[in-house]
Design a protein around this motif. Structure first.
Motif, PDB file in Angstrom:
ATOM      1  N   LEU A  25       0.002  12.665   3.461  1.00 12.17           N
ATOM      2  CA  LEU A  25       0.772  11.242   3.419  1.00 12.17           C
ATOM      3  C   LEU A  25       1.363  10.787   5.072  1.00 12.17           C
ATOM      4  N   PRO A  26       1.949  11.652   5.768  1.00 13.76           N
ATOM      5  CA  PRO A  26       2.328  11.303   7.176  1.00 13.76           C
ATOM      6  C   PRO A  26       1.269  10.825   7.963  1.00 13.76           C
ATOM      7  N   ASP A  27       0.143  11.360   7.924  1.00 12.55           N
ATOM      8  CA  ASP A  27      -0.981  11.102   8.752  1.00 12.55           C
ATOM      9  C   ASP A  27      -1.634   9.730   8.135  1.00 12.55           C
ATOM     10  N   LEU A  28      -1.506   9.334   7.144  1.00 14.72           N
ATOM     11  CA  LEU A  28      -1.882   8.148   6.371  1.00 14.72           C
ATOM     12  C   LEU A  28      -0.949   7.026   6.859  1.00 14.72           C
ATOM     13  N   ILE A  29       0.370   7.354   7.023  1.00 11.77           N
ATOM     14  CA  ILE A  29       1.167   6.318   7.480  1.00 11.77           C
ATOM     15  C   ILE A  29       1.067   6.077   9.118  1.00 11.77           C
ATOM     16  N   GLU A  30       0.939   7.217   9.555  1.00  5.08           N
ATOM     17  CA  GLU A  30       0.665   6.937  11.264  1.00  5.08           C
ATOM     18  C   GLU A  30      -0.563   6.256  11.444  1.00  5.08           C
ATOM     19  N   SER A  48       0.897  -1.316   0.110  1.00  5.05           N
ATOM     20  CA  SER A  48       0.116   0.066  -0.089  1.00  5.05           C
ATOM     21  C   SER A  48       1.011   1.290  -0.095  1.00  5.05           C
ATOM     22  N   PHE A  49       0.862   2.061  -1.057  1.00  4.42           N
ATOM     23  CA  PHE A  49       1.780   2.899  -1.437  1.00  4.42           C
ATOM     24  C   PHE A  49       1.334   4.420  -1.649  1.00  4.42           C
ATOM     25  N   GLY A  50       1.661   5.303  -0.868  1.00  3.43           N
ATOM     26  CA  GLY A  50       1.189   6.786  -0.860  1.00  3.43           C
ATOM     27  C   GLY A  50       2.060   7.485  -1.654  1.00  3.43           C
ATOM     28  N   ILE A  51       1.419   8.539  -2.616  1.00  5.04           N
ATOM     29  CA  ILE A  51       2.271   9.290  -3.172  1.00  5.04           C
ATOM     30  C   ILE A  51       1.311  10.575  -3.765  1.00  5.04           C
ATOM     31  N   SER A  52       1.878  11.870  -3.663  1.00  5.48           N
ATOM     32  CA  SER A  52       1.204  12.924  -4.313  1.00  5.48           C
ATOM     33  C   SER A  52       1.069  12.897  -5.619  1.00  5.48           C
ATOM     34  N   GLY A  53      -0.046  13.709  -6.389  1.00  5.96           N
ATOM     35  CA  GLY A  53      -0.169  13.585  -7.653  1.00  5.96           C
ATOM     36  C   GLY A  53       0.751  14.029  -8.531  1.00  5.96           C
ATOM     37  N   ILE A  54       1.476  14.866  -8.165  1.00  5.54           N
ATOM     38  CA  ILE A  54       2.415  15.456  -9.034  1.00  5.54           C
ATOM     39  C   ILE A  54       3.690  14.538  -9.092  1.00  5.54           C
ATOM     40  N   GLY A  87      -1.884   3.886   9.694  1.00  5.46           N
ATOM     41  CA  GLY A  87      -1.708   2.598   9.104  1.00  5.46           C
ATOM     42  C   GLY A  87      -2.595   2.214   7.927  1.00  5.46           C
ATOM     43  N   GLU A  88      -2.970   3.528   7.197  1.00  4.67           N
ATOM     44  CA  GLU A  88      -3.962   3.288   6.040  1.00  4.67           C
ATOM     45  C   GLU A  88      -2.749   2.941   4.681  1.00  4.67           C
ATOM     46  N   ILE A  89      -1.652   3.349   4.861  1.00  5.59           N
ATOM     47  CA  ILE A  89      -0.590   2.988   3.803  1.00  5.59           C
ATOM     48  C   ILE A  89       0.585   2.430   4.649  1.00  5.59           C
ATOM     49  N   ASP A  90       1.156   1.481   3.841  1.00  5.01           N
ATOM     50  CA  ASP A  90       2.737   0.991   4.391  1.00  5.01           C
ATOM     51  C   ASP A  90       3.773   2.064   4.448  1.00  5.01           C
ATOM     52  N   PHE A  91       3.829   2.830   3.358  1.00  3.71           N
ATOM     53  CA  PHE A  91       4.689   3.784   3.145  1.00  3.71           C
ATOM     54  C   PHE A  91       4.626   4.750   2.032  1.00  3.71           C
ATOM     55  N   SER A  92       5.374   5.646   1.759  1.00  2.00           N
ATOM     56  CA  SER A  92       5.042   6.683   0.728  1.00  2.00           C
ATOM     57  C   SER A  92       6.398   7.187   0.426  1.00  2.00           C
ATOM     58  N   LEU A  93       6.246   7.765  -1.121  1.00  2.00           N
ATOM     59  CA  LEU A  93       7.483   8.470  -1.434  1.00  2.00           C
ATOM     60  C   LEU A  93       7.282  10.191  -1.399  1.00  2.00           C
ATOM     61  N   MET A  94       8.071  10.776  -0.574  1.00  2.00           N
ATOM     62  CA  MET A  94       7.517  12.067  -0.042  1.00  2.00           C
ATOM     63  C   MET A  94       8.975  12.817   0.324  1.00  2.00           C
ATOM     64  N   TYR A 112      19.405  31.332  -2.611  1.00  2.00           N
ATOM     65  CA  TYR A 112      19.342  31.432  -1.074  1.00  2.00           C
ATOM     66  C   TYR A 112      19.117  29.815  -0.214  1.00  2.00           C
ATOM     67  N   GLY A 113      19.323  29.992   0.965  1.00  2.00           N
ATOM     68  CA  GLY A 113      19.386  28.873   1.809  1.00  2.00           C
ATOM     69  C   GLY A 113      17.954  27.962   1.951  1.00  2.00           C
ATOM     70  N   ASP A 114      17.902  26.706   2.162  1.00  2.00           N
ATOM     71  CA  ASP A 114      16.798  25.879   2.355  1.00  2.00           C
ATOM     72  C   ASP A 114      15.888  25.858   0.678  1.00  2.00           C
ATOM     73  N   CYS A 115      16.519  26.241  -0.285  1.00  2.00           N
ATOM     74  CA  CYS A 115      15.768  25.923  -1.470  1.00  2.00           C
ATOM     75  C   CYS A 115      16.029  24.800  -2.242  1.00  2.00           C
ATOM     76  N   ALA A 116      15.948  23.664  -1.097  1.00  2.00           N
ATOM     77  CA  ALA A 116      16.068  22.274  -1.697  1.00  2.00           C
ATOM     78  C   ALA A 116      15.196  21.321  -0.719  1.00  2.00           C
ATOM     79  N   TRP A 117      15.207  20.095  -1.043  1.00  2.00           N
ATOM     80  CA  TRP A 117      14.711  19.036  -0.199  1.00  2.00           C
ATOM     81  C   TRP A 117      15.071  17.951  -0.657  1.00  2.00           C
ATOM     82  N   THR A 118      14.926  17.001   0.245  1.00  2.00           N
ATOM     83  CA  THR A 118      15.244  15.610   0.009  1.00  2.00           C
ATOM     84  C   THR A 118      13.943  14.567  -0.128  1.00  2.00           C
ATOM     85  N   LEU A 119      14.038  14.105  -1.008  1.00  2.00           N
ATOM     86  CA  LEU A 119      12.822  12.932  -1.586  1.00  2.00           C
ATOM     87  C   LEU A 119      13.321  11.515  -0.999  1.00  2.00           C
TER      88      LEU A 119
END
Length: 314
Positions: A132-137, A94-100, A139-146, A269-276
């Motif tokens: 997505l984090p709430d769905l993991i907490e 059971s896999f969660g992911i955003s639309g985009i 137990g509605e999904i096993d994991f997500s790509l986020m 500028y600082g923090d203009c990136a994130w880790t997926l």
């Protein structure tokens, strides 16, 4: 009471009404109401206040629901372990992911996974990234790509990609000429020099919007905004069509197939990136089916130029 009754109660809670819960469970509303009444009679207390819309748990019910959530989580853990112990050849993740993100990644991941593991079913949950984090907490999904975030430190997180935020600028526009000149002279974008240029922003609640607001605030600017959208892809396309500047993730830019392509500029500028990466519950039992899916995700995303070169094993 039994596990089925517990699942019925959790579905009522999540759906907020007997009618919606019955439809999701494929049973009649009177039958569902009867099962709920049986549990309440056994407890000697009401679980839901039936006078509210949506139905809300009573004080007793809220505490009982937390217990049910833990019971169902542990029951699923036990079943997953038993299936693996029996060398369960089929399975489901059971896999969660955003639309985009689903548009960006799943055409790369799912065909290869299905080719290797045709007996494993993918239960796909497309939801807003912040949900997505709430769905993991729950137990509605096993994991997500986020994306990783300090807001979700209770989750286990396994990094895969580092993505920068870029400016998407209409080609051959005044803003584009300003950006080209800055890059030629300073090799960096000074957002203050774009203060009179039109922007297209996402609505509040999106990570890109928070970054845009922070950059504007730190640089003491308030540029004109053509419109605010709840669709990341739309803001990107509007920039390509010449309507204004937008903020876009590096992956979206790399996969750009727009007929009118904007020009992209990095932000200094600082923090203009994130880790997926892959996020899951820290106590989640990782099944063989999940391990197989993780492996395909890692392999397929390793081809991206901004993949994190490390052994991040869930």
């Amino acid at each position: 009471m039994n596990f089925r009754q517990l699942e019925y109660i959790m579905t009522i809670y999540r759906e907020g009404s007997m009618r919606k819960a019955a439809a999701k469970l494929y049973i009649s509303q009177p039958a569902l109401s009867q099962q709920l009444q049986k549990v309440e009679d056994e407890l000697g207390a009401a679980i839901f206040d039936r006078t509210t819309t949506p139905m809300r748990p009573t004080y007793t019910g809220m505490h009982y629901l937390k217990t049910i959530e833990r019971i169902l989580f542990e029951q699923k853990q036990a079943m997953d372990w038993i299936h693996d112990l029996s060398e369960y050849k089929c399975g489901k993740v059971s896999f969660g992911i955003s639309g985009i993100r689903s548009v960006q990644f799943l055409p790369l991941i799912l065909p290869e996974f299905h080719r290797r593991y045709p007996g494993i079913e993918i239960e796909l949950h497309e939801a807003p990234a912040l949900a997505l984090p709430d769905l993991i907490e729950k137990g509605e999904i096993d994991f997500s790509l986020m994306a990783a975030s300090t807001d979700y430190e209770t989750l286990a997180f396994f990094p895969l990609l580092r993505e920068r935020v870029l400016l998407a600028v209409p080609p051959d526009s005044e803003a584009d000429r300003i950006c080209k000149k800055m890059m030629a002279h300073n090799r960096a974008i000074d957002i203050r020099l774009l203060n009179t240029q039109t922007f297209i922003l996402l609505k509040h609640g999106y990570r890109l919007r928070r970054i845009a607001d922070r950059i504007f605030e730190e640089n003491h600017i308030s540029p004109p905004v053509l419109t605010y959208s709840g669709n990341v892809e739309l803001t990107h396309k509007l920039s390509g069509a010449g309507c204004g500047i937008s903020f876009v993730g590096e992956i979206a830019a790399a996969l750009d197939t727009l007929p009118a392509r904007p020009n992209y500029y990095p932000l200094p500028y600082g923090d203009c990136a994130w880790t997926l990466g892959i996020a899951c519950h820290p106590d989640k039992y990782v099944t063989k089916a999940m391990e197989a899916f993780f492996q395909v995700v890692r392999e397929q995303l390793s081809s991206y130029p901004f993949a994190i070169r490390q052994d991040a094993q869930p």
